[in-house]
Design a protein around this motif. Structure first.
Motif, PDB file in Angstrom:
ATOM      1  N   TRP A   1       1.518  19.215   9.849  1.00 48.61           N
ATOM      2  CA  TRP A   1       1.339  18.210   8.786  1.00 48.61           C
ATOM      3  C   TRP A   1       2.033  16.889   9.123  1.00 48.61           C
ATOM      4  CZ3 TRP A   1      -0.111  18.123   3.257  1.00 48.61           C
ATOM      5  CH2 TRP A   1      -1.051  19.123   2.948  1.00 48.61           C
ATOM      6  N   GLY A   2       2.667  16.844  10.285  1.00 50.66           N
ATOM      7  CA  GLY A   2       3.372  15.616  10.659  1.00 50.66           C
ATOM      8  C   GLY A   2       4.748  15.519  10.051  1.00 50.66           C
ATOM      9  N   GLY A   3       5.380  16.681   9.825  1.00 54.08           N
ATOM     10  CA  GLY A   3       6.744  16.687   9.302  1.00 54.08           C
ATOM     11  C   GLY A   3       6.807  16.146   7.880  1.00 54.08           C
ATOM     12  N   LYS A   4       8.014  15.793   7.468  1.00 56.35           N
ATOM     13  CA  LYS A   4       8.198  15.390   6.072  1.00 56.35           C
ATOM     14  C   LYS A   4       7.446  14.096   5.751  1.00 56.35           C
ATOM     15  CE  LYS A   4      11.459  15.358   2.364  1.00 56.35           C
ATOM     16  NZ  LYS A   4      12.819  15.579   1.929  1.00 56.35           N
ATOM     17  N   ALA A   5       7.408  13.172   6.715  1.00 64.31           N
ATOM     18  CA  ALA A   5       6.715  11.900   6.462  1.00 64.31           C
ATOM     19  C   ALA A   5       5.215  12.139   6.269  1.00 64.31           C
ATOM     20  CB  ALA A   5       6.959  10.932   7.610  1.00 64.31           C
ATOM     21  N   GLY A   6       4.668  13.070   7.038  1.00 61.07           N
ATOM     22  CA  GLY A   6       3.246  13.392   6.913  1.00 61.07           C
ATOM     23  C   GLY A   6       2.940  14.021   5.561  1.00 61.07           C
ATOM     24  N   ILE A   7       3.801  14.935   5.129  1.00 60.51           N
ATOM     25  CA  ILE A   7       3.611  15.600   3.833  1.00 60.51           C
ATOM     26  C   ILE A   7       3.743  14.562   2.711  1.00 60.51           C
ATOM     27  CG2 ILE A   7       4.566  17.317   2.241  1.00 60.51           C
ATOM     28  CD1 ILE A   7       5.481  18.904   4.767  1.00 60.51           C
ATOM     29  N   GLN A   8       4.764  13.727   2.830  1.00 57.88           N
ATOM     30  CA  GLN A   8       5.002  12.701   1.799  1.00 57.88           C
ATOM     31  C   GLN A   8       3.773  11.781   1.653  1.00 57.88           C
ATOM     32  OE1 GLN A   8       8.532  11.836   0.485  1.00 57.88           O
ATOM     33  NE2 GLN A   8       7.433  10.635  -1.040  1.00 57.88           N
ATOM     34  N   ALA A   9       3.178  11.391   2.779  1.00 59.15           N
ATOM     35  CA  ALA A   9       2.023  10.481   2.721  1.00 59.15           C
ATOM     36  C   ALA A   9       0.865  11.126   1.967  1.00 59.15           C
ATOM     37  CB  ALA A   9       1.599  10.095   4.138  1.00 59.15           C
ATOM     38  N   VAL A  10       0.640  12.426   2.208  1.00 55.44           N
ATOM     39  CA  VAL A  10      -0.449  13.109   1.490  1.00 55.44           C
ATOM     40  C   VAL A  10      -0.111  13.217   0.004  1.00 55.44           C
ATOM     41  CG1 VAL A  10      -1.834  15.215   1.294  1.00 55.44           C
ATOM     42  CG2 VAL A  10      -1.110  14.416   3.552  1.00 55.44           C
ATOM     43  N   MET A  11       1.143  13.511  -0.305  1.00 57.04           N
ATOM     44  CA  MET A  11       1.515  13.718  -1.706  1.00 57.04           C
ATOM     45  C   MET A  11       1.479  12.415  -2.511  1.00 57.04           C
ATOM     46  SD  MET A  11       1.708  16.851  -2.131  1.00 57.04           S
ATOM     47  CE  MET A  11       0.594  17.232  -0.804  1.00 57.04           C
ATOM     48  N   VAL A  12       1.811  11.301  -1.865  1.00 60.87           N
ATOM     49  CA  VAL A  12       1.722   9.996  -2.545  1.00 60.87           C
ATOM     50  C   VAL A  12       0.248   9.704  -2.852  1.00 60.87           C
ATOM     51  CG1 VAL A  12       2.000   7.499  -2.203  1.00 60.87           C
ATOM     52  CG2 VAL A  12       3.879   9.068  -1.634  1.00 60.87           C
ATOM     53  N   ASP A  13      -0.602   9.959  -1.874  1.00 60.25           N
ATOM     54  CA  ASP A  13      -2.042   9.769  -2.038  1.00 60.25           C
ATOM     55  C   ASP A  13      -2.570  10.677  -3.157  1.00 60.25           C
ATOM     56  OD1 ASP A  13      -4.849   9.792  -1.658  1.00 60.25           O
ATOM     57  OD2 ASP A  13      -4.634   9.236   0.437  1.00 60.25           O
ATOM     58  N   PHE A  14      -2.172  11.940  -3.100  1.00 57.07           N
ATOM     59  CA  PHE A  14      -2.600  12.951  -4.083  1.00 57.07           C
ATOM     60  C   PHE A  14      -2.183  12.537  -5.499  1.00 57.07           C
ATOM     61  CE2 PHE A  14      -1.389  17.464  -5.637  1.00 57.07           C
ATOM     62  CZ  PHE A  14      -2.660  17.734  -6.113  1.00 57.07           C
ATOM     63  N   ALA A  15      -0.925  12.152  -5.652  1.00 56.36           N
ATOM     64  CA  ALA A  15      -0.410  11.784  -6.984  1.00 56.36           C
ATOM     65  C   ALA A  15      -1.099  10.532  -7.519  1.00 56.36           C
ATOM     66  CB  ALA A  15       1.108  11.588  -6.922  1.00 56.36           C
ATOM     67  N   ALA A  16      -1.575   9.671  -6.622  1.00 58.75           N
ATOM     68  CA  ALA A  16      -2.292   8.475  -7.071  1.00 58.75           C
ATOM     69  C   ALA A  16      -3.731   8.817  -7.473  1.00 58.75           C
ATOM     70  CB  ALA A  16      -2.300   7.426  -5.962  1.00 58.75           C
ATOM     71  N   ARG A  17      -4.305   9.836  -6.830  1.00 56.38           N
ATOM     72  CA  ARG A  17      -5.681  10.226  -7.152  1.00 56.38           C
ATOM     73  C   ARG A  17      -5.769  11.002  -8.462  1.00 56.38           C
ATOM     74  NH1 ARG A  17      -9.297  10.362  -2.453  1.00 56.38           N
ATOM     75  NH2 ARG A  17      -8.080   9.585  -0.703  1.00 56.38           N
ATOM     76  N   LEU A  18      -4.752  11.813  -8.748  1.00 56.44           N
ATOM     77  CA  LEU A  18      -4.834  12.722  -9.899  1.00 56.44           C
ATOM     78  C   LEU A  18      -5.197  12.018 -11.216  1.00 56.44           C
ATOM     79  CD1 LEU A  18      -1.978  15.270  -9.085  1.00 56.44           C
ATOM     80  CD2 LEU A  18      -4.415  15.798  -9.353  1.00 56.44           C
ATOM     81  N   PRO A  19      -4.506  10.932 -11.595  1.00 59.29           N
ATOM     82  CA  PRO A  19      -4.839  10.316 -12.890  1.00 59.29           C
ATOM     83  C   PRO A  19      -6.259   9.748 -12.933  1.00 59.29           C
ATOM     84  CG  PRO A  19      -2.800   9.389 -11.989  1.00 59.29           C
ATOM     85  CD  PRO A  19      -3.419  10.227 -10.917  1.00 59.29           C
ATOM     86  N   GLN A  20      -6.874   9.572 -11.760  1.00 57.70           N
ATOM     87  CA  GLN A  20      -8.213   8.978 -11.714  1.00 57.70           C
ATOM     88  C   GLN A  20      -9.325  10.014 -11.751  1.00 57.70           C
ATOM     89  OE1 GLN A  20      -8.519   6.252  -8.387  1.00 57.70           O
ATOM     90  NE2 GLN A  20      -6.343   5.787  -8.557  1.00 57.70           N
ATOM     91  N   ASP A  21      -8.965  11.288 -11.660  1.00 56.47           N
ATOM     92  CA  ASP A  21     -10.003  12.311 -11.605  1.00 56.47           C
ATOM     93  C   ASP A  21     -10.627  12.514 -12.987  1.00 56.47           C
ATOM     94  OD1 ASP A  21     -11.118  14.702  -9.865  1.00 56.47           O
ATOM     95  OD2 ASP A  21     -10.660  15.505 -11.857  1.00 56.47           O
ATOM     96  N   ALA A  22     -11.949  12.575 -13.012  1.00 61.56           N
ATOM     97  CA  ALA A  22     -12.664  12.664 -14.294  1.00 61.56           C
ATOM     98  C   ALA A  22     -12.356  13.966 -15.032  1.00 61.56           C
ATOM     99  CB  ALA A  22     -14.164  12.546 -14.054  1.00 61.56           C
ATOM    100  N   ARG A  23     -12.054  15.043 -14.283  1.00 64.75           N
ATOM    101  CA  ARG A  23     -11.878  16.346 -14.920  1.00 64.75           C
ATOM    102  C   ARG A  23     -10.452  16.572 -15.416  1.00 64.75           C
ATOM    103  NH1 ARG A  23     -13.921  18.818  -9.432  1.00 64.75           N
ATOM    104  NH2 ARG A  23     -12.543  17.104  -8.859  1.00 64.75           N
TER     105      ARG A  23
END
Ligand code: HEM
Length: 137
Positions: free
Chosen positions: A26-48
């Motif tokens: 996953w690219g270590g902690k920085a790689g995980i963090q990048a996905v989680m920042v992206d994920f947390a930004a997408r969640l409020p936008q999901d229609a469901r």
């Protein structure tokens, strides 16, 4: 025999011998963090399920998820937040909502270039959590 089993059960791997291959994939902690920042930004936008995340502190959520997934992946982290039952208690989260969250996570992982096998290994670690998170059919 019983004593041998007892001794074996007491021996745990030293930290340096633990399998951190998923963490590295996953690219270590920085790689995980990048996905989680992206994920947390997408969640409020999901229609469901977006309404569940409106007005929440996305940075806090991303940080907590980063610690949690880092630990799950065998990295040098310790998630110190509430357990999954406590964190989601009373929210009446359904199975379709759980599946929707997994889909949003898949979008974030793909957007950040996590290799497919590493995506699936992480999902396999998260899947059993449904028992503590889902409380309506
Ligand atoms: C494998 C699936 C999931 C994981 C690993 C997960 C993990 C987490 C974590 C680590 C937190 C932060 C806890 C804290 O620090 O207080 C959290 C909070 C939260 N989760 Fe989940 N979660 C999952 C599924 C879901 C689903 C399916 C929903 C709803 C559709 C959901 C809704 C929330 C909400 C709304 C919060 C914020 C609670 C608050 O800040 O008041 N989660 N989750």
């Amino acid at each position: 025999m019983r004593r041998l089993l007892l001794i074996l059960s007491l021996i745990s791997l030293p930290a340096w011998a633990q399998d951190d291959s998923l963490y590295r994939a996953w690219g270590g902690k920085a790689g995980i963090q990048a996905v989680m920042v992206d994920f947390a930004a997408r969640l409020p936008q999901d229609a469901r399920i977006g309404r569940r995340f409106q007005g929440l502190n996305a940075e806090h959520l991303a940080n907590q998820l980063t610690e949690q997934l880092c630990e799950l992946a065998g990295g040098p982290c310790q998630y110190q937040g509430p357990d999954m039952r406590a964190a989601h208690q009373g929210m009446e989260i359904s199975k379709p909502e759980f599946n929707a969250l997994v889909e949003v996570l898949q979008q974030a992982m793909a957007a950040r270039g996590i290799p497919f096998a590493a995506q699936n290994r992480m999902l396999a670690k998260l899947a059993p959590m449904h028992r503590d998170i889902i409380d309506v059919p």
